[in-house]
Design a protein around this motif. Structure first.
Motif, PDB file in Angstrom:
ATOM      1  N   ASN A 209       0.665  12.796 -14.616  1.00  0.00           N
ATOM      2  CA  ASN A 209       1.580  13.636 -15.391  1.00  0.00           C
ATOM      3  C   ASN A 209       0.981  14.010 -16.739  1.00  0.00           C
ATOM      4  O   ASN A 209       1.109  15.148 -17.202  1.00  0.00           O
ATOM      5  CB  ASN A 209       2.928  12.941 -15.580  1.00  0.00           C
ATOM      6  CG  ASN A 209       3.749  12.903 -14.312  1.00  0.00           C
ATOM      7  OD1 ASN A 209       3.485  13.643 -13.369  1.00  0.00           O
ATOM      8  ND2 ASN A 209       4.734  12.028 -14.275  1.00  0.00           N
ATOM      9  N   GLN A 210       0.329  13.061 -17.394  1.00  0.00           N
ATOM     10  CA  GLN A 210      -0.311  13.342 -18.675  1.00  0.00           C
ATOM     11  C   GLN A 210      -1.433  14.355 -18.506  1.00  0.00           C
ATOM     12  O   GLN A 210      -1.575  15.282 -19.300  1.00  0.00           O
ATOM     13  CB  GLN A 210      -0.855  12.053 -19.298  1.00  0.00           C
ATOM     14  CG  GLN A 210       0.212  11.144 -19.850  1.00  0.00           C
ATOM     15  CD  GLN A 210      -0.339   9.805 -20.339  1.00  0.00           C
ATOM     16  OE1 GLN A 210      -1.449   9.419 -19.972  1.00  0.00           O
ATOM     17  NE2 GLN A 210       0.429   9.101 -21.146  1.00  0.00           N
ATOM     18  N   GLN A 211      -2.213  14.184 -17.470  1.00  0.00           N
ATOM     19  CA  GLN A 211      -3.312  15.113 -17.218  1.00  0.00           C
ATOM     20  C   GLN A 211      -2.770  16.510 -16.937  1.00  0.00           C
ATOM     21  O   GLN A 211      -3.294  17.504 -17.432  1.00  0.00           O
ATOM     22  CB  GLN A 211      -4.145  14.620 -16.040  1.00  0.00           C
ATOM     23  CG  GLN A 211      -5.386  15.431 -15.800  1.00  0.00           C
ATOM     24  CD  GLN A 211      -6.227  14.862 -14.664  1.00  0.00           C
ATOM     25  OE1 GLN A 211      -5.814  13.946 -13.970  1.00  0.00           O
ATOM     26  NE2 GLN A 211      -7.404  15.415 -14.478  1.00  0.00           N
ATOM     27  N   SER A 212      -1.707  16.596 -16.178  1.00  0.00           N
ATOM     28  CA  SER A 212      -1.096  17.879 -15.861  1.00  0.00           C
ATOM     29  C   SER A 212      -0.567  18.556 -17.124  1.00  0.00           C
ATOM     30  O   SER A 212      -0.743  19.755 -17.321  1.00  0.00           O
ATOM     31  CB  SER A 212       0.034  17.691 -14.857  1.00  0.00           C
ATOM     32  OG  SER A 212       0.684  18.901 -14.607  1.00  0.00           O
ATOM     33  N   ALA A 213       0.077  17.792 -17.993  1.00  0.00           N
ATOM     34  CA  ALA A 213       0.615  18.342 -19.237  1.00  0.00           C
ATOM     35  C   ALA A 213      -0.506  18.876 -20.126  1.00  0.00           C
ATOM     36  O   ALA A 213      -0.362  19.917 -20.772  1.00  0.00           O
ATOM     37  CB  ALA A 213       1.417  17.280 -19.977  1.00  0.00           C
TER      38      ALA A 213
ATOM     39  N   ALA B  46       0.828  -1.211   0.000  1.00  0.00           N
ATOM     40  CA  ALA B  46       0.000   0.000   0.000  1.00  0.00           C
ATOM     41  C   ALA B  46       0.862   1.260   0.000  1.00  0.00           C
ATOM     42  O   ALA B  46       0.452   2.292  -0.506  1.00  0.00           O
ATOM     43  CB  ALA B  46      -0.923  -0.009   1.198  1.00  0.00           C
ATOM     44  N   SER B  47       2.064   1.184   0.536  1.00  0.00           N
ATOM     45  CA  SER B  47       2.908   2.363   0.629  1.00  0.00           C
ATOM     46  C   SER B  47       3.750   2.601  -0.629  1.00  0.00           C
ATOM     47  O   SER B  47       4.394   3.624  -0.749  1.00  0.00           O
ATOM     48  CB  SER B  47       3.824   2.258   1.846  1.00  0.00           C
ATOM     49  OG  SER B  47       4.723   1.190   1.675  1.00  0.00           O
ATOM     50  N   LYS B  48       3.725   1.665  -1.551  1.00  0.00           N
ATOM     51  CA  LYS B  48       4.522   1.818  -2.772  1.00  0.00           C
ATOM     52  C   LYS B  48       3.823   2.746  -3.760  1.00  0.00           C
ATOM     53  O   LYS B  48       2.612   2.825  -3.807  1.00  0.00           O
ATOM     54  CB  LYS B  48       4.765   0.455  -3.419  1.00  0.00           C
ATOM     55  CG  LYS B  48       5.692  -0.433  -2.599  1.00  0.00           C
ATOM     56  CD  LYS B  48       5.976  -1.720  -3.309  1.00  0.00           C
ATOM     57  CE  LYS B  48       6.912  -2.574  -2.463  1.00  0.00           C
ATOM     58  NZ  LYS B  48       7.188  -3.852  -3.102  1.00  0.00           N
ATOM     59  N   THR B  49       4.612   3.419  -4.564  1.00  0.00           N
ATOM     60  CA  THR B  49       4.089   4.316  -5.586  1.00  0.00           C
ATOM     61  C   THR B  49       3.575   3.512  -6.769  1.00  0.00           C
ATOM     62  O   THR B  49       4.229   2.574  -7.219  1.00  0.00           O
ATOM     63  CB  THR B  49       5.199   5.273  -6.062  1.00  0.00           C
ATOM     64  OG1 THR B  49       5.680   6.002  -4.937  1.00  0.00           O
ATOM     65  CG2 THR B  49       4.688   6.227  -7.113  1.00  0.00           C
ATOM     66  N   ASN B  50       2.420   3.900  -7.265  1.00  0.00           N
ATOM     67  CA  ASN B  50       1.835   3.251  -8.436  1.00  0.00           C
ATOM     68  C   ASN B  50       2.315   4.002  -9.676  1.00  0.00           C
ATOM     69  O   ASN B  50       1.841   5.104  -9.956  1.00  0.00           O
ATOM     70  CB  ASN B  50       0.307   3.275  -8.331  1.00  0.00           C
ATOM     71  CG  ASN B  50      -0.363   2.596  -9.501  1.00  0.00           C
ATOM     72  OD1 ASN B  50       0.264   2.280 -10.504  1.00  0.00           O
ATOM     73  ND2 ASN B  50      -1.647   2.362  -9.363  1.00  0.00           N
TER      74      ASN B  50
ATOM     75  N   LYS C 193       2.018   8.263 -14.072  1.00  0.00           N
ATOM     76  CA  LYS C 193       2.023   8.600 -15.501  1.00  0.00           C
ATOM     77  C   LYS C 193       0.716   9.259 -15.911  1.00  0.00           C
ATOM     78  O   LYS C 193       0.703  10.236 -16.655  1.00  0.00           O
ATOM     79  CB  LYS C 193       2.266   7.345 -16.343  1.00  0.00           C
ATOM     80  CG  LYS C 193       3.675   6.836 -16.279  1.00  0.00           C
ATOM     81  CD  LYS C 193       3.833   5.570 -17.083  1.00  0.00           C
ATOM     82  CE  LYS C 193       5.212   4.961 -16.914  1.00  0.00           C
ATOM     83  NZ  LYS C 193       5.351   3.699 -17.647  1.00  0.00           N
ATOM     84  N   ARG C 194      -0.395   8.724 -15.396  1.00  0.00           N
ATOM     85  CA  ARG C 194      -1.702   9.289 -15.730  1.00  0.00           C
ATOM     86  C   ARG C 194      -1.802  10.732 -15.219  1.00  0.00           C
ATOM     87  O   ARG C 194      -2.250  11.629 -15.932  1.00  0.00           O
ATOM     88  CB  ARG C 194      -2.820   8.439 -15.110  1.00  0.00           C
ATOM     89  CG  ARG C 194      -4.213   8.898 -15.521  1.00  0.00           C
ATOM     90  CD  ARG C 194      -5.296   8.270 -14.672  1.00  0.00           C
ATOM     91  NE  ARG C 194      -5.251   8.708 -13.282  1.00  0.00           N
ATOM     92  CZ  ARG C 194      -5.666   9.914 -12.841  1.00  0.00           C
ATOM     93  NH1 ARG C 194      -6.151  10.804 -13.697  1.00  0.00           N
ATOM     94  NH2 ARG C 194      -5.599  10.234 -11.571  1.00  0.00           N
TER      95      ARG C 194
END
Length: 66
Positions: free
Chosen positions: A22-26, A10-14, A19-20
């Motif tokens: 980052n794409q939305q932010s771009a 649960a503590s690991k980064t997905n 990526k999703r």
């Protein structure tokens, strides 16, 4: 022991979620933000001018009292 493994996972980064995001932010960078589109530049200038006038008046009053 199964609970311990779930907690570690649960503590690991997905990476797919990152990526999703980052794409939305771009995609959103080309759009105006709500704050910028609602800012009235003339009103900001008027408020700044009033503030500067008050500062000058306060400064001149302080010099007269000395």
């Amino acid at each position: 022991m199964a609970n311990n493994q779930q907690n570690q996972n649960a503590s690991k980064t997905n990476p797919q979620e990152v990526k999703r995001q980052n794409q939305q932010s771009a995609q959103n960078q080309g759009q105006k933000t709500e704050f910028a589109s609602e800012t009235d530049a003339q009103e900001v200038r008027r408020q700044n001018q009033q503030s500067n006038q008050r500062k000058q008046q306060a400064s001149s009053k302080g010099q007269q009292q000395q």
